[in-house]
Scaffold this motif. Structure first.
Motif, PDB file in Angstrom:
ATOM      1  N   TYR A  33       0.853  -1.078   0.068  1.00 25.48           N
ATOM      2  CA  TYR A  33      -0.006  -0.065   0.120  1.00 25.48           C
ATOM      3  C   TYR A  33       0.827   1.322   0.116  1.00 25.48           C
ATOM      4  O   TYR A  33       2.130   1.248   0.354  1.00 25.48           O
ATOM      5  CB  TYR A  33      -0.992  -0.113   1.112  1.00 25.48           C
ATOM      6  N   ALA A  34       0.184   2.392  -0.229  1.00 24.23           N
ATOM      7  CA  ALA A  34       1.052   3.675  -0.246  1.00 24.23           C
ATOM      8  C   ALA A  34      -0.048   4.489   0.332  1.00 24.23           C
ATOM      9  O   ALA A  34      -1.366   4.836  -0.097  1.00 24.23           O
ATOM     10  CB  ALA A  34       1.492   4.126  -1.525  1.00 24.23           C
ATOM     11  N   ALA A  35       0.114   5.393   1.449  1.00 22.02           N
ATOM     12  CA  ALA A  35      -0.820   6.455   2.054  1.00 22.02           C
ATOM     13  C   ALA A  35      -0.177   7.716   2.507  1.00 22.02           C
ATOM     14  O   ALA A  35       1.058   7.561   2.935  1.00 22.02           O
ATOM     15  CB  ALA A  35      -1.493   5.835   3.342  1.00 22.02           C
ATOM     16  N   THR A  36      -0.928   8.724   2.436  1.00 17.90           N
ATOM     17  CA  THR A  36      -0.213  10.012   2.927  1.00 17.90           C
ATOM     18  C   THR A  36      -0.905  10.487   4.130  1.00 17.90           C
ATOM     19  O   THR A  36      -2.437  10.416   3.973  1.00 17.90           O
ATOM     20  CB  THR A  36       0.051  10.986   1.670  1.00 17.90           C
ATOM     21  N   TYR A  37      -0.596  11.006   4.902  1.00  7.96           N
ATOM     22  CA  TYR A  37      -1.349  11.392   6.390  1.00  7.96           C
ATOM     23  C   TYR A  37      -0.579  12.924   6.596  1.00  7.96           C
ATOM     24  O   TYR A  37       0.382  13.129   6.152  1.00  7.96           O
ATOM     25  CB  TYR A  37      -1.067  10.706   7.457  1.00  7.96           C
ATOM     26  N   ASN A  38      -1.899  13.842   7.205  1.00  6.23           N
ATOM     27  CA  ASN A  38      -1.407  14.752   7.501  1.00  6.23           C
ATOM     28  C   ASN A  38      -0.944  14.708   9.440  1.00  6.23           C
ATOM     29  O   ASN A  38      -1.539  13.788   9.983  1.00  6.23           O
ATOM     30  CB  ASN A  38      -2.458  15.847   7.810  1.00  6.23           C
ATOM     31  N   VAL A  39       0.070  15.532   9.786  1.00 10.92           N
ATOM     32  CA  VAL A  39       0.408  15.251  11.180  1.00 10.92           C
ATOM     33  C   VAL A  39       0.049  16.314  12.025  1.00 10.92           C
ATOM     34  O   VAL A  39       0.427  17.498  11.537  1.00 10.92           O
ATOM     35  CB  VAL A  39       2.074  15.036  11.261  1.00 10.92           C
ATOM     36  N   GLU A  40      -0.730  16.087  13.064  1.00  9.00           N
ATOM     37  CA  GLU A  40      -1.433  17.191  13.949  1.00  9.00           C
ATOM     38  C   GLU A  40      -0.941  16.796  15.261  1.00  9.00           C
ATOM     39  O   GLU A  40      -1.084  15.765  15.565  1.00  9.00           O
ATOM     40  CB  GLU A  40      -2.797  17.221  13.788  1.00  9.00           C
ATOM     41  N   TYR A  41      -0.752  18.125  15.909  1.00  6.32           N
ATOM     42  CA  TYR A  41      -0.540  17.911  17.464  1.00  6.32           C
ATOM     43  C   TYR A  41      -1.438  19.210  17.923  1.00  6.32           C
ATOM     44  O   TYR A  41      -1.210  20.164  17.601  1.00  6.32           O
ATOM     45  CB  TYR A  41       0.862  18.142  17.686  1.00  6.32           C
ATOM     46  N   LYS A  42      -2.445  18.821  18.798  1.00  9.36           N
ATOM     47  CA  LYS A  42      -3.165  20.062  19.738  1.00  9.36           C
ATOM     48  C   LYS A  42      -3.635  20.778  18.373  1.00  9.36           C
ATOM     49  O   LYS A  42      -3.705  21.917  18.513  1.00  9.36           O
ATOM     50  CB  LYS A  42      -2.469  20.654  20.539  1.00  9.36           C
ATOM     51  N   GLY A  43      -4.290  20.279  17.351  1.00 10.62           N
ATOM     52  CA  GLY A  43      -5.015  20.897  16.221  1.00 10.62           C
ATOM     53  C   GLY A  43      -4.034  21.731  15.400  1.00 10.62           C
ATOM     54  O   GLY A  43      -4.552  22.373  14.511  1.00 10.62           O
ATOM     55  N   LYS A  44      -2.786  21.721  15.483  1.00 14.96           N
ATOM     56  CA  LYS A  44      -1.949  22.362  14.750  1.00 14.96           C
ATOM     57  C   LYS A  44      -1.313  21.439  13.642  1.00 14.96           C
ATOM     58  O   LYS A  44      -0.869  20.368  13.847  1.00 14.96           O
ATOM     59  CB  LYS A  44      -0.708  22.789  15.483  1.00 14.96           C
ATOM     60  N   ASP A  45      -1.331  21.923  12.225  1.00 14.46           N
ATOM     61  CA  ASP A  45      -0.858  21.138  11.176  1.00 14.46           C
ATOM     62  C   ASP A  45       0.968  21.203  11.442  1.00 14.46           C
ATOM     63  O   ASP A  45       1.353  22.336  11.074  1.00 14.46           O
ATOM     64  CB  ASP A  45      -1.400  21.634   9.926  1.00 14.46           C
ATOM     65  N   LEU A  46       1.175  20.096  11.625  1.00 14.49           N
ATOM     66  CA  LEU A  46       2.914  20.038  11.646  1.00 14.49           C
ATOM     67  C   LEU A  46       3.793  19.494  10.552  1.00 14.49           C
ATOM     68  O   LEU A  46       4.976  19.780  10.374  1.00 14.49           O
ATOM     69  CB  LEU A  46       3.156  19.127  12.919  1.00 14.49           C
ATOM     70  N   GLY A  47       2.782  18.871   9.502  1.00 13.26           N
ATOM     71  CA  GLY A  47       3.561  18.315   8.431  1.00 13.26           C
ATOM     72  C   GLY A  47       2.858  17.312   7.740  1.00 13.26           C
ATOM     73  O   GLY A  47       1.468  16.914   7.758  1.00 13.26           O
ATOM     74  N   THR A  48       3.331  16.234   6.931  1.00 14.29           N
ATOM     75  CA  THR A  48       2.914  15.240   6.398  1.00 14.29           C
ATOM     76  C   THR A  48       3.960  14.162   6.579  1.00 14.29           C
ATOM     77  O   THR A  48       4.757  13.839   6.752  1.00 14.29           O
ATOM     78  CB  THR A  48       2.759  15.407   4.916  1.00 14.29           C
ATOM     79  N   SER A  49       2.994  12.781   6.674  1.00  9.99           N
ATOM     80  CA  SER A  49       3.871  11.476   6.836  1.00  9.99           C
ATOM     81  C   SER A  49       3.629  10.670   5.605  1.00  9.99           C
ATOM     82  O   SER A  49       2.048  10.508   5.255  1.00  9.99           O
ATOM     83  CB  SER A  49       3.596  10.828   8.088  1.00  9.99           C
ATOM     84  N   GLU A  50       4.385   9.974   5.060  1.00  6.80           N
ATOM     85  CA  GLU A  50       4.048   8.912   4.053  1.00  6.80           C
ATOM     86  C   GLU A  50       4.583   7.746   4.231  1.00  6.80           C
ATOM     87  O   GLU A  50       5.664   7.420   4.835  1.00  6.80           O
ATOM     88  CB  GLU A  50       4.807   9.324   2.566  1.00  6.80           C
ATOM     89  N   PHE A  51       3.524   6.552   4.317  1.00  5.91           N
ATOM     90  CA  PHE A  51       3.787   5.260   4.919  1.00  5.91           C
ATOM     91  C   PHE A  51       3.645   4.450   3.454  1.00  5.91           C
ATOM     92  O   PHE A  51       2.914   4.517   2.797  1.00  5.91           O
ATOM     93  CB  PHE A  51       2.858   4.648   5.717  1.00  5.91           C
ATOM     94  N   SER A  52       4.344   3.190   3.111  1.00  2.64           N
ATOM     95  CA  SER A  52       4.250   2.257   2.157  1.00  2.64           C
ATOM     96  C   SER A  52       5.017   1.214   2.368  1.00  2.64           C
ATOM     97  O   SER A  52       6.034   1.071   3.198  1.00  2.64           O
ATOM     98  CB  SER A  52       5.147   2.780   0.935  1.00  2.64           C
TER      99      SER A  52
END
Length: 212
Positions: A33-52
Protein backbone atom coordinates in the motif's frame (compact mmCIF):
# COMPACT_ATOMS: atom_id res chain seq x y z
CA UNK A 1 -0.56 7.90 17.98
CA UNK A 2 -0.71 8.97 21.62
CA UNK A 3 2.59 8.78 23.53
CA UNK A 4 2.69 9.30 27.32
CA UNK A 5 0.49 12.37 27.93
CA UNK A 6 0.98 13.88 24.50
CA UNK A 7 -1.49 13.13 21.69
CA UNK A 8 -0.23 13.20 18.12
CA UNK A 9 -2.84 12.21 15.53
CA UNK A 10 -2.19 11.16 11.96
CA UNK A 11 -5.23 12.31 10.00
CA UNK A 12 -5.89 10.65 6.65
CA UNK A 13 -6.02 13.15 3.80
CA UNK A 14 -6.62 12.92 0.08
CA UNK A 15 -3.39 14.24 -1.41
CA UNK A 16 -1.63 13.71 -4.71
CA UNK A 17 -0.03 10.30 -4.86
CA UNK A 18 -1.93 8.87 -1.92
CA UNK A 19 -3.54 5.49 -2.36
CA UNK A 20 -6.48 5.43 0.04
CA UNK A 21 -7.74 3.00 1.04
CA UNK A 22 -6.73 0.54 -1.71
CA UNK A 23 -4.44 -2.38 -0.84
CA UNK A 24 -2.72 -4.56 -3.43
CA UNK A 25 -2.11 -8.07 -2.19
CA UNK A 26 1.34 -9.43 -3.07
CA UNK A 27 2.39 -13.02 -2.61
CA UNK A 28 2.82 -14.58 -0.16
CA UNK A 29 0.22 -12.50 1.62
CA UNK A 30 1.53 -9.16 2.94
CA UNK A 31 -0.66 -6.33 1.57
CA UNK A 32 1.23 -3.58 -0.23
CA UNK A 33 0.00 0.00 0.00
CA UNK A 34 0.89 3.68 -0.11
CA UNK A 35 -0.77 6.34 2.03
CA UNK A 36 -0.21 9.99 2.92
CA UNK A 37 -1.27 11.52 6.23
CA UNK A 38 -1.37 14.94 7.82
CA UNK A 39 0.49 15.15 11.14
CA UNK A 40 -1.36 17.19 13.75
CA UNK A 41 -0.66 18.05 17.38
CA UNK A 42 -3.20 19.92 19.51
CA UNK A 43 -5.00 21.03 16.35
CA UNK A 44 -1.87 22.39 14.66
CA UNK A 45 -0.77 21.11 11.25
CA UNK A 46 2.88 20.02 11.67
CA UNK A 47 3.55 18.36 8.31
CA UNK A 48 2.92 15.14 6.42
CA UNK A 49 3.85 11.47 6.75
CA UNK A 50 4.04 8.94 3.93
CA UNK A 51 3.85 5.21 4.64
CA UNK A 52 4.28 2.40 2.13
CA UNK A 53 4.94 -1.31 1.74
CA UNK A 54 6.30 -2.54 -1.59
CA UNK A 55 7.28 -6.00 -2.84
CA UNK A 56 10.22 -6.92 -5.09
CA UNK A 57 9.21 -10.23 -6.66
CA UNK A 58 12.65 -10.85 -8.19
CA UNK A 59 14.36 -10.69 -4.80
CA UNK A 60 11.32 -11.90 -2.85
CA UNK A 61 11.88 -8.96 -0.50
CA UNK A 62 9.39 -6.50 0.99
CA UNK A 63 10.23 -2.92 1.96
CA UNK A 64 8.45 -0.73 4.49
CA UNK A 65 9.13 3.03 4.44
CA UNK A 66 7.80 5.79 6.65
CA UNK A 67 8.86 9.35 5.86
CA UNK A 68 7.77 12.40 7.85
CA UNK A 69 8.30 15.98 6.66
CA UNK A 70 7.67 18.79 9.14
CA UNK A 71 7.10 22.46 8.44
CA UNK A 72 7.27 25.80 10.16
CA UNK A 73 9.67 26.24 13.07
CA UNK A 74 10.17 22.47 13.31
CA UNK A 75 12.17 22.59 10.07
CA UNK A 76 14.92 24.39 11.98
CA UNK A 77 15.43 21.20 13.95
CA UNK A 78 14.52 18.70 11.24
CA UNK A 79 15.09 20.23 7.77
CA UNK A 80 15.15 16.80 6.11
CA UNK A 81 12.54 14.03 6.18
CA UNK A 82 12.76 11.64 9.12
CA UNK A 83 12.81 8.19 7.52
CA UNK A 84 12.51 4.62 8.75
CA UNK A 85 13.16 1.93 6.14
CA UNK A 86 12.92 -1.83 6.66
CA UNK A 87 13.60 -4.68 4.26
CA UNK A 88 12.23 -8.09 5.17
CA UNK A 89 11.19 -11.50 3.88
CA UNK A 90 8.22 -13.66 4.79
CA UNK A 91 9.12 -17.24 5.70
CA UNK A 92 6.40 -19.76 6.62
CA UNK A 93 4.08 -16.87 7.39
CA UNK A 94 6.60 -15.13 9.66
CA UNK A 95 8.13 -11.69 9.00
CA UNK A 96 11.94 -11.91 9.01
CA UNK A 97 13.81 -8.56 9.01
CA UNK A 98 16.94 -8.20 6.87
CA UNK A 99 18.02 -4.55 7.27
CA UNK A 100 16.75 -1.41 8.94
CA UNK A 101 17.77 2.21 8.35
CA UNK A 102 16.84 5.30 10.37
CA UNK A 103 17.47 8.88 9.26
CA UNK A 104 16.67 11.43 11.97
CA UNK A 105 15.97 14.37 9.62
CA UNK A 106 18.59 16.67 11.12
CA UNK A 107 21.36 18.36 9.15
CA UNK A 108 24.15 16.25 10.66
CA UNK A 109 22.18 13.05 11.10
CA UNK A 110 23.72 12.39 14.48
CA UNK A 111 21.02 9.89 15.42
CA UNK A 112 21.06 8.00 12.12
CA UNK A 113 21.46 4.25 12.49
CA UNK A 114 21.63 1.02 10.51
CA UNK A 115 20.84 -2.52 11.66
CA UNK A 116 21.78 -5.66 9.72
CA UNK A 117 20.21 -8.97 10.79
CA UNK A 118 22.42 -12.07 10.59
CA UNK A 119 20.04 -14.95 11.17
CA UNK A 120 22.69 -17.63 10.69
CA UNK A 121 24.52 -16.29 13.76
CA UNK A 122 21.34 -14.92 15.39
CA UNK A 123 22.86 -11.47 15.93
CA UNK A 124 21.97 -7.96 14.80
CA UNK A 125 24.85 -5.66 13.84
CA UNK A 126 24.03 -2.09 14.88
CA UNK A 127 25.94 0.87 13.40
CA UNK A 128 25.44 4.43 14.68
CA UNK A 129 27.36 7.43 16.05
CA UNK A 130 28.58 5.31 18.97
CA UNK A 131 30.22 2.75 16.70
CA UNK A 132 29.26 -0.85 16.00
CA UNK A 133 27.85 -3.45 18.34
CA UNK A 134 26.15 -6.83 18.18
CA UNK A 135 22.83 -7.74 19.79
CA UNK A 136 21.74 -11.32 20.37
CA UNK A 137 18.55 -12.22 18.53
CA UNK A 138 15.71 -14.55 19.31
CA UNK A 139 13.52 -16.01 16.60
CA UNK A 140 10.68 -13.60 15.84
CA UNK A 141 12.62 -10.42 16.65
CA UNK A 142 11.53 -7.45 14.50
CA UNK A 143 12.77 -3.93 13.84
CA UNK A 144 10.76 -0.72 14.23
CA UNK A 145 9.43 -0.81 10.67
CA UNK A 146 8.71 -4.52 10.56
CA UNK A 147 6.75 -4.39 13.79
CA UNK A 148 4.25 -2.02 12.16
CA UNK A 149 3.81 -4.44 9.28
CA UNK A 150 3.46 -7.35 11.71
CA UNK A 151 0.73 -5.58 13.65
CA UNK A 152 -1.29 -4.92 10.48
CA UNK A 153 -0.68 -8.45 9.22
CA UNK A 154 -1.81 -10.07 12.46
CA UNK A 155 -4.97 -7.97 12.56
CA UNK A 156 -5.79 -8.89 8.94
CA UNK A 157 -5.08 -12.61 9.31
CA UNK A 158 -6.05 -13.29 12.92
CA UNK A 159 -8.26 -10.34 13.79
CA UNK A 160 -6.10 -9.71 16.86
CA UNK A 161 -2.54 -9.06 17.98
CA UNK A 162 -0.38 -11.77 19.50
CA UNK A 163 0.22 -9.78 22.68
CA UNK A 164 4.01 -9.48 22.89
CA UNK A 165 6.48 -8.64 20.12
CA UNK A 166 10.28 -8.46 20.32
CA UNK A 167 11.89 -5.37 18.77
CA UNK A 168 15.58 -4.66 18.14
CA UNK A 169 16.71 -1.04 18.34
CA UNK A 170 20.08 0.68 18.75
CA UNK A 171 20.56 -0.52 22.32
CA UNK A 172 18.73 -3.76 22.97
CA UNK A 173 16.10 -6.31 22.06
CA UNK A 174 13.02 -5.53 24.14
CA UNK A 175 9.53 -7.02 24.50
CA UNK A 176 6.62 -4.76 23.56
CA UNK A 177 3.16 -5.65 24.79
CA UNK A 178 -0.03 -4.65 22.95
CA UNK A 179 -3.34 -4.58 24.79
CA UNK A 180 -6.66 -4.18 22.96
CA UNK A 181 -8.30 -0.99 24.25
CA UNK A 182 -11.57 -1.47 22.39
CA UNK A 183 -13.30 0.28 19.50
CA UNK A 184 -13.32 4.01 18.90
CA UNK A 185 -14.06 6.49 16.11
CA UNK A 186 -11.24 8.47 14.46
CA UNK A 187 -12.12 11.71 12.62
CA UNK A 188 -10.31 12.04 9.27
CA UNK A 189 -10.58 14.05 6.06
CA UNK A 190 -12.58 11.09 4.72
CA UNK A 191 -15.04 11.33 7.60
CA UNK A 192 -15.32 9.47 10.88
CA UNK A 193 -13.76 6.01 10.61
CA UNK A 194 -14.43 3.17 13.10
CA UNK A 195 -11.08 2.02 14.49
CA UNK A 196 -9.64 -0.10 17.26
CA UNK A 197 -7.22 1.25 19.83
CA UNK A 198 -4.21 -0.68 21.15
CA UNK A 199 -1.97 0.34 24.03
CA UNK A 200 1.73 -0.31 23.45
CA UNK A 201 4.05 -0.75 26.43
CA UNK A 202 7.77 -1.44 26.42
CA UNK A 203 8.98 -3.66 29.22
CA UNK A 204 10.53 -1.68 32.14
CA UNK A 205 9.27 1.63 30.71
CA UNK A 206 6.74 3.96 32.33
CA UNK A 207 5.53 5.22 28.96
CA UNK A 208 2.63 3.89 26.96
CA UNK A 209 1.60 4.59 23.38
CA UNK A 210 -1.93 4.27 22.04
CA UNK A 211 -2.15 3.15 18.42
CA UNK A 212 -5.34 3.75 16.45
Amino acid sequence: MIEARARVALWATLTAGAVLPALVRAEPGIPTYAATYNVEYKGKDLGTSEFSVTYDAKRDVYEFISSTKVKGLLKLVSPNPAVDRSQFKVTTGRIVPLEFWHEDGSRKGEDNSHITFDWERHVALVSNKDGRRELKLQDGTLDRGCIQVALMHDLIVNGKLSGTYLMADDDSVSPYEYADNGETVTPTALGDIPTRAFVQHREKSSRTTTLL
